[in-house]
Design a protein around this motif. Structure first.
Motif, PDB file in Angstrom:
ATOM      1  N   ASP A  36       0.828  -1.200   0.000  1.00 47.64           N
ATOM      2  CA  ASP A  36       0.000   0.000   0.000  1.00 47.64           C
ATOM      3  C   ASP A  36       0.867   1.257   0.000  1.00 47.64           C
ATOM      4  O   ASP A  36       0.591   2.215  -0.729  1.00 47.64           O
ATOM      5  CB  ASP A  36      -0.938  -0.015   1.210  1.00 47.64           C
ATOM      6  N   VAL A  60      -9.449   4.904  -6.148  1.00 44.52           N
ATOM      7  CA  VAL A  60      -9.447   3.449  -6.285  1.00 44.52           C
ATOM      8  C   VAL A  60      -9.607   2.802  -4.920  1.00 44.52           C
ATOM      9  O   VAL A  60      -9.233   3.371  -3.899  1.00 44.52           O
ATOM     10  CB  VAL A  60      -8.146   2.916  -6.961  1.00 44.52           C
ATOM     11  N   VAL A  62      -9.293  -1.310  -3.076  1.00 43.59           N
ATOM     12  CA  VAL A  62      -8.818  -2.675  -3.279  1.00 43.59           C
ATOM     13  C   VAL A  62     -10.021  -3.605  -3.376  1.00 43.59           C
ATOM     14  O   VAL A  62     -10.891  -3.604  -2.508  1.00 43.59           O
ATOM     15  CB  VAL A  62      -7.886  -3.124  -2.136  1.00 43.59           C
ATOM     16  N   SER A  92     -11.238  -1.279 -13.691  1.00 45.41           N
ATOM     17  CA  SER A  92     -10.282  -1.788 -12.712  1.00 45.41           C
ATOM     18  C   SER A  92      -8.879  -1.834 -13.314  1.00 45.41           C
ATOM     19  O   SER A  92      -8.701  -1.677 -14.518  1.00 45.41           O
ATOM     20  CB  SER A  92     -10.689  -3.186 -12.248  1.00 45.41           C
ATOM     21  N   TYR A 113      -7.445  -3.244  -8.134  1.00 44.55           N
ATOM     22  CA  TYR A 113      -8.116  -2.037  -7.671  1.00 44.55           C
ATOM     23  C   TYR A 113      -9.284  -1.738  -8.595  1.00 44.55           C
ATOM     24  O   TYR A 113      -9.204  -1.976  -9.799  1.00 44.55           O
ATOM     25  CB  TYR A 113      -7.165  -0.830  -7.709  1.00 44.55           C
TER      26      TYR A 113
END
Length: 140
Positions: A36, A60, A62, A92, A113
């Protein structure tokens, strides 16, 4: 011969003591935190900052995360997290991440994402300017 992929971002980090578990290795959830952190470095490299990315009217979230562990990381290890664009879809995108200690691949992640409208948090196609930035990373 195919040229090696170039990472969007490479983020060095040193494993901190509190990230290790009772076995003396990095607790598994921290690898997702490392990934991240690297994704924000990639946003900076591509758009200038997270705020600049958001200014396009997209964000976005996850949708899927997969981690493969190859070798344990320990306190004070110097690691490098690298991020690569794997796929750009309609709403995505999929990134691959590699975490290395020196030449040794210790973990790999694939994260999907989904682009969302920041106001409604509903999936949406990314604005054309954002799509173009990502599309250039894929080449042809």
């Amino acid at each position: 011969m195919t040229a090696p992929r170039r990472p969007i971002a490479e983020m060095p980090l040193r494993v901190r003591y509190h990230e290790c578990d009772g076995q003396g290795i990095v607790f598994n959830a921290h690898y997702l935190a490392y990934v991240d952190m690297c994704s924000f470095e990639a946003e900076k490299a591509l758009f200038g900052s997270h705020d600049a990315f958001l200014a396009h009217g997209a964000d976005v979230v996850v949708a899927e995360a997969n981690l493969k562990f190859r070798s344990p990381a320990r306190y004070d290890d110097d690691l490098v997290v690298s991020q690569y664009l794997n796929h750009l879809g309609t709403t995505s995108l999929i990134f691959d991440f590699e975490i290395h200690r020196g030449e040794t691949l210790i973990a790999a992640a694939t994260i999907r994402y989904v682009f969302i409208d920041p106001a409604t948090l509903r999936p949406q196609a990314p604005p054309e300017a954002v799509r173009k930035v990502y599309a250039t990373l894929l080449g042809d």
